[in-house]
Structures are given as C-alpha cells and as structure tokens.
Design an enzyme around this catalytic site. Structure first.
Site, short mmCIF file in Angstrom:
data_model
loop_
_atom_site.label_atom_id
_atom_site.label_comp_id
_atom_site.label_asym_id
_atom_site.label_seq_id
_atom_site.Cartn_x
_atom_site.Cartn_y
_atom_site.Cartn_z
N LYS A 49 0.81 -1.23 0.00
CA LYS A 49 0.00 0.00 0.00
C LYS A 49 0.84 1.28 0.00
CE LYS A 49 -4.38 -1.50 0.36
NZ LYS A 49 -5.47 -1.07 -0.54
N SER A 299 1.17 -9.70 -0.54
CA SER A 299 0.82 -8.28 -0.43
C SER A 299 1.23 -7.62 0.87
CB SER A 299 -0.68 -8.10 -0.65
OG SER A 299 -1.43 -8.87 0.27
#
Length: 319
Positions: A49, A299
């Site tokens: 992110k 991720s």
C-alpha cells in the site's frame, strides 16, 4: 496506463523499497511449478500500500498537502497514508473499524495519523470519511479506487517482471482491486502472454461474483481472517479494469489461507498476513492449476502476534 505505472516507479525511487523476489524448492516440488514470490511484506509499512499512497500524495498541490488528507482502511492503507504523511509533512486522518488488528492501528497512530474509529456493523467508513472531507476540506486518498493509487500499486508487478522476465501466471490478492488492476495493467504491458488471476477468500467473494457475472456485487462486513480483503466491493475504476485485463478470479477457503500462512512461516521463514497468503493458498489447495512459471504477489506481513499464534498453534489457541 502502463506509462503511468512507469512514471510512478520513477517517483518511488529512493522512497519505496525494491522488495525481494523469493523462491522455495519445497513449494516448487509440491505444486510442480517454479514459483516466484514478490515479497511486499518487506515494503515500508509492511505492505504494498505504500506504493499507491506515495504516488497519489506526492502529486497533490501544496495547498492540498497543507489542508491534509483523509482515508478509510482496516489497516495497511491506513499505515501507508500515515507514513507517507509523515514523510511529506501532510496531516492525515484515517477512519478505521473498531475491530482492526491492534498492530495496524498502533502503527497508524505511531506514524502520526489521527484515527477515527467506527463500528463496521453499524456505520459506513466511506460515509464517515466523506463527511470529514466536506467538513475540513481534506483531500480523499481512497484505498484503491484512484488512478494514481492504482498506478503506484502496479509498480510491484513491474519490479517482479524486471527480475523474472517471463511468467505464465500471476496470482494477486483482491480486495478492492487496486493491486489486482495495477498488476494486470503492468503484466499485460510487459508480458502479454501472462495470465493474471485474482484471488480472494470464499467468505468475501464479491469480486469473484462480479467478475464472472459481469455485474458489480457487494458483500457486507465479511467474516474472513483476511482482514485486508474485507472490502465490500470492487470500485468504479477497478471493476472495469479487472474485467478488461484480468483473466480469471478464484476463491480460497479460510483453512487454505491459514495453511498458506503456516507454510510461509515454517518453510520460507516469512511472516505473511492472511490477506497476503491467498495466492499461495490457491496453489496449495489446487484452486489454481499452475503453469511452468508462476508469480505470486505477497501483499503484506502485518499480523498481530496473537493472530499468528492462533494460526500456527490452532489447538492451543482455538477460535
């Protein structure tokens, strides 16, 4: 949009980590393929992110930076916005659910963000963030449905292809679709023959149903261990991108996700949060039949110690 991803990569140089690509002979033998793991659990803030948040916030005007930004997130995007805000000197406000992992909330506050708590069973985090935006003049930096956020997320896939050149498949976790759509755009731009496959929990299968039905579906507060993938639906921007550039969507069970976390920990000595483990879960559980060379987006790695204990030692720590 490949050009936008390439430009984002230039902006991120010197700010984002170029995360490692790792392999495991044991996993290769188990799934009968050569698997390359792009380890965004080593990214700043512990997840991919940071890439999208930095790319979006860096491009704000000086006036917008001075007014501050607002966002909504269960954790990883919250941490990323807070961290980028600290780096760039931008005030940040984050709407987080009351049940967000303690480690993610603590890190978000530690980076200097003001956290506004909400009850996901009663209120909409998006609505609260929009009200704060109207009241204070903040700029909204959404978790996924923003062109600059998507372009930033796509840089992880560009780095992966820089290192491994060709892949037959790329498996990518899917919540709101920012990482998946960015990865698909990057993959199709540099390796058109690579099949891009999104993976999400069975308990939060809105993207799978949306992809296969070609109509946007929603899921309300899904009860999955993969807290980063509890997004209620794909976005206005990410949904059409996924329909156009993603080849397939698959779902995995909660136990398959737990087993993937355990395999990462015991076999590769990696701390991976459940949301980051769904790609490996799809391979280990047979939900995806692999080609010869498979890329897996890992991720993030932001998981509470107590949650990891429950996964690694389920008999000692029953749900």
């Amino acid at each position: 949009m490949l050009e936008a991803i390439q430009e984002a990569r230039q902006r991120l140089q010197g700010h984002a980590h170029r995360t490692p690509v790792m392999t495991s002979r044991t996993i290769d033998q188990q799934v009968n393929a050569k698997v390359f793991f792009k380890c965004e659990n080593f990214q700043r803030g512990g997840a991919f992110k940071f890439r999208g948040a930095f790319n979006a916030m860096f491009q704000l005007s000086e006036e917008e930076k001075a007014r501050g930004v607002v966002t909504y997130s269960s954790g990883n995007h919250a941490q990323a916005v807070a961290l980028v805000g600290r780096i760039l000197g931008i005030p940040t406000v984050v709407v987080m659910p009351a049940d967000a992992p303690a480690a993610k909330r603590s890190a978000t506050e530690g980076y200097g963000a003001t956290v506004v708590e909400h009850d996901p069973g009663k209120t909409s985090r998006e609505a609260i963030a929009q009200a704060l935006q109207r009241e204070h003049g903040y700029t909204m930096i959404p978790p996924f449905d923003h062109p600059n956020v998507i372009a930033g997320q796509g840089t992880a896939a560009l780095e992966l292809f820089d290192e491994v050149a060709h892949l037959d498949q790329l498996l990518v976790p899917c919540g709101g679709g920012g990482l998946l759509s960015g990865s698909a755009l990057a993959a199709k731009g540099v390796c058109p023959g690579c099949a891009v496959i999104g993976v999400e929990p069975e308990e939060a299968d809105d993207a799978n149903r949306s992809f296969h039905g070609k109509t946007l579906h929603q899921v309300h507060n899904p009860l999955t261990i993969a807290d980063g993938l509890r997004t209620p639906s794909l976005g206005r921007i990410t949904f059409p991108l996924i329909l156009s550039h993603v080849d397939d969507m698959k779902t995995v069970s909660e136990e398959a996700i737990r087993e993937a976390v355990r395999v990462f920990f015991h076999r590769m000595k990696l701390v991976v949060e459940p949301s980051g483990a769904v790609g490996l879960a799809a391979l280990l559980s047979g939900r995806v039949i692999p080609g010869n060379r498979v890329g897996v987006m890992v991720s993030g790695g932001n998981i509470d110690g107590t949650a990891m204990c429950r996964i690694l030692c389920p008999l000692q720590h029953p749900e």
